[in-house]
Design a protein around this motif. Structure first.
Motif, PDB file in Angstrom:
ATOM      1  N   ILE A  37       0.846  -1.196   0.000  1.00  0.00           N
ATOM      2  CA  ILE A  37       0.000   0.000   0.000  1.00  0.00           C
ATOM      3  C   ILE A  37       0.883   1.250   0.000  1.00  0.00           C
ATOM      4  CG2 ILE A  37      -1.718   1.318   1.330  1.00  0.00           C
ATOM      5  CD1 ILE A  37      -2.730  -1.390   2.405  1.00  0.00           C
ATOM      6  N   ARG A  38       0.547   2.200  -0.897  1.00  0.00           N
ATOM      7  CA  ARG A  38       1.304   3.454  -0.942  1.00  0.00           C
ATOM      8  C   ARG A  38       0.517   4.598  -0.301  1.00  0.00           C
ATOM      9  NH1 ARG A  38       5.701   2.517  -4.465  1.00  0.00           N
ATOM     10  NH2 ARG A  38       6.089   0.345  -3.973  1.00  0.00           N
ATOM     11  N   TRP A  39      -0.801   4.514  -0.372  1.00  0.00           N
ATOM     12  CA  TRP A  39      -1.593   5.616   0.172  1.00  0.00           C
ATOM     13  C   TRP A  39      -3.001   5.128   0.483  1.00  0.00           C
ATOM     14  CZ3 TRP A  39      -5.959   8.563  -0.755  1.00  0.00           C
ATOM     15  CH2 TRP A  39      -6.025   9.790  -0.062  1.00  0.00           C
ATOM     16  N   ALA A  40      -3.596   5.650   1.558  1.00  0.00           N
ATOM     17  CA  ALA A  40      -4.994   5.353   1.908  1.00  0.00           C
ATOM     18  C   ALA A  40      -5.593   6.598   2.525  1.00  0.00           C
ATOM     19  CB  ALA A  40      -5.057   4.198   2.915  1.00  0.00           C
ATOM     20  N   GLY A  41      -6.793   6.974   2.115  1.00  0.00           N
ATOM     21  CA  GLY A  41      -7.425   8.153   2.707  1.00  0.00           C
ATOM     22  C   GLY A  41      -8.622   8.606   1.907  1.00  0.00           C
ATOM     23  N   PRO A  42      -9.148   9.819   2.213  1.00  0.00           N
ATOM     24  CA  PRO A  42     -10.310  10.335   1.481  1.00  0.00           C
ATOM     25  C   PRO A  42      -9.946  10.558   0.008  1.00  0.00           C
ATOM     26  CG  PRO A  42      -9.849  11.640   3.459  1.00  0.00           C
ATOM     27  CD  PRO A  42      -8.687  10.727   3.278  1.00  0.00           C
ATOM     28  N   GLU A  43     -10.827  10.100  -0.874  1.00  0.00           N
ATOM     29  CA  GLU A  43     -10.521  10.165  -2.306  1.00  0.00           C
ATOM     30  C   GLU A  43     -10.214  11.600  -2.747  1.00  0.00           C
ATOM     31  OE1 GLU A  43     -13.341   8.075  -4.720  1.00  0.00           O
ATOM     32  OE2 GLU A  43     -11.813   7.822  -6.268  1.00  0.00           O
ATOM     33  N   LEU A 357       2.386 -10.766  12.933  1.00  0.00           N
ATOM     34  CA  LEU A 357       2.436 -10.149  11.604  1.00  0.00           C
ATOM     35  C   LEU A 357       1.867  -8.739  11.593  1.00  0.00           C
ATOM     36  CD1 LEU A 357       1.492 -12.859   8.913  1.00  0.00           C
ATOM     37  CD2 LEU A 357       3.731 -12.101   9.692  1.00  0.00           C
ATOM     38  N   GLU A 358       1.809  -8.098  12.775  1.00  0.00           N
ATOM     39  CA  GLU A 358       1.143  -6.790  12.836  1.00  0.00           C
ATOM     40  C   GLU A 358       1.862  -5.704  12.058  1.00  0.00           C
ATOM     41  OE1 GLU A 358       2.645  -8.419  15.212  1.00  0.00           O
ATOM     42  OE2 GLU A 358       3.471  -7.138  16.788  1.00  0.00           O
ATOM     43  N   ARG A 359       3.121  -5.929  11.714  1.00  0.00           N
ATOM     44  CA  ARG A 359       3.801  -4.906  10.911  1.00  0.00           C
ATOM     45  C   ARG A 359       3.602  -5.134   9.411  1.00  0.00           C
ATOM     46  NH1 ARG A 359       7.209  -4.411  15.405  1.00  0.00           N
ATOM     47  NH2 ARG A 359       8.431  -6.247  14.924  1.00  0.00           N
ATOM     48  N   GLU A 360       3.050  -6.286   9.040  1.00  0.00           N
ATOM     49  CA  GLU A 360       2.894  -6.594   7.612  1.00  0.00           C
ATOM     50  C   GLU A 360       1.457  -6.551   7.128  1.00  0.00           C
ATOM     51  OE1 GLU A 360       5.141 -10.314   6.858  1.00  0.00           O
ATOM     52  OE2 GLU A 360       6.260  -9.647   8.610  1.00  0.00           O
ATOM     53  N   VAL A 361       0.532  -7.052   7.943  1.00  0.00           N
ATOM     54  CA  VAL A 361      -0.860  -7.174   7.491  1.00  0.00           C
ATOM     55  C   VAL A 361      -1.809  -6.696   8.590  1.00  0.00           C
ATOM     56  CG1 VAL A 361      -0.311  -9.161   6.011  1.00  0.00           C
ATOM     57  CG2 VAL A 361      -1.139  -9.567   8.337  1.00  0.00           C
ATOM     58  N   GLY A 362      -3.106  -6.688   8.283  1.00  0.00           N
ATOM     59  CA  GLY A 362      -4.119  -6.438   9.312  1.00  0.00           C
ATOM     60  C   GLY A 362      -4.665  -5.023   9.329  1.00  0.00           C
ATOM     61  N   SER A 363      -4.007  -4.084   8.649  1.00  0.00           N
ATOM     62  CA  SER A 363      -4.532  -2.718   8.578  1.00  0.00           C
ATOM     63  C   SER A 363      -4.205  -2.153   7.204  1.00  0.00           C
ATOM     64  CB  SER A 363      -3.923  -1.838   9.677  1.00  0.00           C
ATOM     65  OG  SER A 363      -2.520  -1.798   9.554  1.00  0.00           O
ATOM     66  N   LEU A 364      -4.964  -1.118   6.822  1.00  0.00           N
ATOM     67  CA  LEU A 364      -4.766  -0.522   5.499  1.00  0.00           C
ATOM     68  C   LEU A 364      -4.041   0.802   5.678  1.00  0.00           C
ATOM     69  CD1 LEU A 364      -8.258  -1.459   4.028  1.00  0.00           C
ATOM     70  CD2 LEU A 364      -6.050  -2.545   3.538  1.00  0.00           C
ATOM     71  N   GLU A 365      -2.719   0.770   5.518  1.00  0.00           N
ATOM     72  CA  GLU A 365      -1.887   1.967   5.684  1.00  0.00           C
ATOM     73  C   GLU A 365      -0.624   1.794   4.857  1.00  0.00           C
ATOM     74  OE1 GLU A 365      -0.450   2.359   9.777  1.00  0.00           O
ATOM     75  OE2 GLU A 365      -1.063   0.309  10.164  1.00  0.00           O
ATOM     76  N   ALA A 366      -0.041   2.919   4.481  1.00  0.00           N
ATOM     77  CA  ALA A 366       1.144   2.892   3.615  1.00  0.00           C
ATOM     78  C   ALA A 366       2.229   2.023   4.227  1.00  0.00           C
ATOM     79  CB  ALA A 366       1.649   4.307   3.395  1.00  0.00           C
ATOM     80  N   GLY A 367       2.843   1.193   3.402  1.00  0.00           N
ATOM     81  CA  GLY A 367       3.934   0.337   3.844  1.00  0.00           C
ATOM     82  C   GLY A 367       3.501  -1.080   4.169  1.00  0.00           C
TER      83      GLY A 367
END
Ligand code: NIG
Ligand code: FE
Length: 407
Positions: A37-43, A357-367
């Motif tokens: 993921i590179r970016w997540a937020g309001p369109e 795996l909390e640093r790799e998966v489980g949320s939608l955020e850059a990186g």
């Protein structure tokens, strides 16, 4: 590279903050490249650099992180529908086990099944799980209970991981004492400590070491020795704790610094306090509570004490014969009184933490990994409330679509 736009609600499920806050973003967009993921937020705030990327439309739907099933017994042969009926007629799980059924009967069938056949069965389960939005699966051994057959099961998991599945293997050689060791259980514990753990860890076939601490399985002292041995070989501890009886399993999880303590239907107040103090994740397994007809774990008390509560299926042929994680989430709401947001975080970022795996998966955020599911609902509440065979329209893992609903 890709931009997914027109997301009605994006549930980011960030690691910080209360479990009841799924970090919802209305009218959102998500950009990823090379599986990250590179970016997540309001369109409306999508940075200019992503505007020229190939775009797709989420149709105003709900988008959630790929679901994480952090507790399964994926590799097994046969089913136990006969026991399902016996329990309905009044026999208990422990009575069935004492009469040679239960885990022992699945062990016999699994030992007699080739690695190729186990692989095919796991593949088919994993494909069905992906259709539900599940992108990460923890998978335990534990139906082999010999050096050779435990390594065989873990070898199946390695083959699946090499084929692209996001799979986290756990050694559960201490599931029960196998029948041939019934009168010499100390020897089985030594086998686990001296031979199975060193081989599984030495060949990097497992990341975690799990023990079923229960009257009918392993004592606290046996569990402690096995988990400490696992730690010496680099395997993080996990426990099946306080499921059928309160035996101090949660306290042991805190003592050994376990990543998670799972089940916990009979957890003590002291166990809750100690888990909170040491940061052990509680893994709730609503199918197991439901199928065995026992009261679920005290999720509200755990959450109030500051213990994060994950939600998983426990998929196995005995106590939890389903891999339907969204249904388990709905049951976490109805039986355990978790809010839909708590259940969603419980099956994403909290579950990721339970398997490291909390640093790799489980949320939608850059990186983080571009693992996500597009859900045919306009809110998390609507999704988990309206029980249907499958609300998942598309599953993306490492930026690639692994399931899409063509209907
Ligand atoms: O997590 N508690 C122990 N193990 C499984 C049950 C396995 C079985 O019945 O085959 C569980 O519920
Ligand atoms: Fe289990």
């Amino acid at each position: 590279m890709k931009v997914l736009g027109n997301i009605g609600v994006l549930a980011r499920c960030l690691p910080a903050g209360p479990q009841d806050d799924a970090n919802l973003v209305p009218d959102a967009a998500l950009a990823w490249a090379d599986g990250i993921i590179r970016w997540a937020g309001p369109e409306a705030e999508l940075p200019a650099e992503f505007r020229g990327w190939p775009a797709e439309d989420a149709g105003g739907r709900l988008v959630v992180p790929g679901l994480v099933d952090c507790h399964t017994h994926l590799a097994f042969a046969g089913w136990r529908a006969d026991e399902f009926e016996r329990r309905i007629r009044g026999a208990s799980y422990l009575e069935i086990a004492a009469a040679g059924g239960g885990i022992a009967s699945t062990v016999a069938k699994t030992r007699a099944t080739s690695a190729g056949e186990l692989l095919e069965r796991c593949r088919s389960h994993l494909a069905a799980m992906a259709r539900l939005g599940v992108t990460t699966v923890e998978a335990k051994s534990g139906y082999g209970l010999t050096l050779e057959s435990e390594l065989r099961i873990l070898g199946v998991y390695r083959a699946l991981a090499l084929a692209g599945h996001r799979l986290v293997p756990t050694l559960l050689a201490a599931h029960v004492v196998p029948a041939e060791f019934r009168d010499r259980r100390a020897e089985y514990v030594e086998l686990v400590i001296d031979r199975i753990i060193p081989r599984a860890a030495g060949e990097s076939l497992a990341r975690f070491c799990d023990v079923f601490v229960e009257d009918s399985a392993f004592s606290l002292e046996e569990g402690r020795r096995i988990l400490e041995a696992g730690k010496r070989h680099g395997l993080r501890p996990k426990l099946h704790a306080d499921q059928l009886t309160g035996s101090g399993g949660a306290e042991l999880a805190a003592e050994v610094g376990a990543a998670s303590a799972d089940h916990l239907e009979c957890i003590s107040g002291r166990g809750i306090e100690q888990m909170a103090r040491t940061g052990v994740v509680a893994v709730s397994l609503p199918f197991a509570s439901l199928y065995l007809g026992v009261h679920p774990l005290p999720a509200r008390r755990l959450l109030a004490a500051g213990v994060p509560v994950a939600v998983a299926t426990d998929f196995n042929p005995g106590s939890a014969p389903s891999y339907h994680l969204p249904v388990a989430m709905t049951l976490a709401c109805t039986l355990q009184k978790m809010t839909p947001a708590e259940a969603l975080k419980g099956a994403t970022i909290v579950a990721a933490r339970a398997i490291g795996l909390e640093r790799e998966v489980g949320s939608l955020e850059a990186g983080k990994a571009a693992d996500l599911a597009i859900i045919d609902a306009d809110s998390v509440e609507q999704w988990l409330y309206h029980l249907r065979p499958n609300a998942c329209l598309r599953t993306v893992r490492r930026g690639e679509t692994v399931w899409t609903d063509s209907g």
